[in-house]
Design a protein around this motif. Structure first.
Motif: not given
Lengths: 99, 288
Positions: B230-231, B234, B244, B249, B252, B256, B259
């Protein structure tokens, strides 16, 4: 922020967390996404950074006090030098404040 | 500007103005099935302008203008007017869109669920989406996928598919000629030919889908499939999005969530048939 040179030599450095709600931390896998509402910047961080931020959210702490909180709550152990380096990085990122 | 048209692609509407008639006539033919903007209002304007007044007649070259522009966008020859209009519309979306998180990704839909494919130019994401769009999937878009900010859905941007180089011949073998634009040779990206999506993809362009699988295809490599952490996913998606940072926010939160809920795989493949087979297999395993 008080410049370090103004601090009496017997007062230890201490650190303060950002105001509650200033950052959002989202666990992804071994890494965490961290969004800073003040700057709009996103970081990817690994432990012990989320643990440090969480421990510091309890209140202002010296590195020694912070180390004790980390060992108590997060089972995070490490030498003082490594913690100091992480704290320097977090100050540079604007995520915590050095007092 | 003496010539113009207006059209809507998914949630975004465009007005295109031109110093020449030919690119507008071509757009009107190829985008004939697309809706017009409601009440004549358009989100963006794209201008195809003569660089100097006399160049409208003498070796005409198009200068691309619009609400959002890159300062060094190259003038294109009049023969590439259609490409200029398409580039202009893409630029407006990439630089100006704020209603959804914009991912540089293709997407297709089946049973209300979306397969999203992202990657560099040349990865094959556009060609795979075009091929799937002729094989029982609904094409949501070959270039941009729009991620809803306040709920877990994606929206399509089914503009014409931009086929490049080898993909042109591959698709010419399976799609009727009237759905193609002219062959544009010697563009900055080589040969380009535009393909109009199937009629149902255009008619249903306002229907979103729930994202179910994300792929990072890479054409020209020995077959391999690799799950993405996932990281890593992302981080790569923040780079695949043009807005993005601008969304702050809300972007974000949307990313998240995406993902966290959508499994992602790197897919290497050496041929179109191999790529399609791998995609269908991954969909059968993870898409439901």
């Amino acid at each position: 922020m008080t410049p370090p040179t103004d601090r009496p030599s017997d007062t230890p450095v201490s650190y303060r967390a950002a105001a509650p709600g200033a950052t959002i931390v989202t666990p992804l896998d071994s890494l965490y996404a961290l969004y800073d509402r003040r700057s709009g910047l996103t970081q990817l961080v690994a432990q012990p950074v989320p643990a440090i931020l969480s421990a510091l959210a309890e209140g202002v702490a010296t590195p020694g006090e912070l180390q004790a909180r980390l060992e108590r709550d997060f089972a995070v152990e490490g030498e003082a030098g490594a913690l100091a380096a992480r704290l320097d990085e977090l100050v540079a990122l604007g995520l915590i404040e050095r007092l | 500007m003496r010539h113009g048209t207006a059209l809507r692609i998914g949630p975004a509407s465009f007005r295109i103005a031109s110093d020449w008639r030919a690119p507008i006539a071509l757009l009107d033919r190829l985008y004939a099935d697309y809706p017009r903007p409601e009440a004549g209002f358009a989100d963006f304007t794209v201008r195809l302008e003569a660089k100097r007044p006399w160049r409208r007649w003498l070796r005409p070259s198009i200068h691309l203008g619009g609400d959002y522009m890159l300062p060094d966008a190259l003038p294109l020859s009049l023969a590439h007017g259609l490409l200029a209009a398409e580039m202009g519309m893409n630029l407006q979306m990439a630089l100006g869109w704020r209603r959804q998180l914009l991912l540089h990704a293709s997407a297709v839909e089946k049973d209300g669920r979306a397969l999203v494919m992202t990657g560099e130019s040349g990865s094959g994401k556009s060609t795979l989406a075009a091929m799937l769009g002729e094989r029982g999937w609904r094409l949501l878009g070959d270039e941009f996928t729009l991620l809803d900010l306040d709920r877990p859905g994606v929206r399509g941007f089914p503009r014409m598919v931009s086929l490049k180089n080898e993909a042109i011949a591959a698709m010419a073998g399976e799609v009727a000629g009237e759905r193609f634009g002219p062959l544009l040779r010697d563009t900055p990206k080589g040969a380009i030919r535009h393909l109009v999506p199937r009629r149902d993809a255009i008619a249903r362009m306002d229907e979103g889908a729930l994202p179910a699988v994300l792929l990072y295809p890479r054409f020209g490599h020995a077959a391999a499939v690799r799950p993405l952490q996932k990281s890593e996913n992302f981080m790569r998606l923040t780079q695949a999005s043009t807005n993005y940072v601008a969304l702050g926010e809300r972007g974000y939160a949307a990313l998240t969530r995406f993902v966290d809920t959508v499994p992602a795989f790197g897919v290497d493949y050496a041929s179109g048939a191999e790529g399609l087979a791998t995609v269908e297999r991954l969909w059968a395993e993870h898409g439901r």
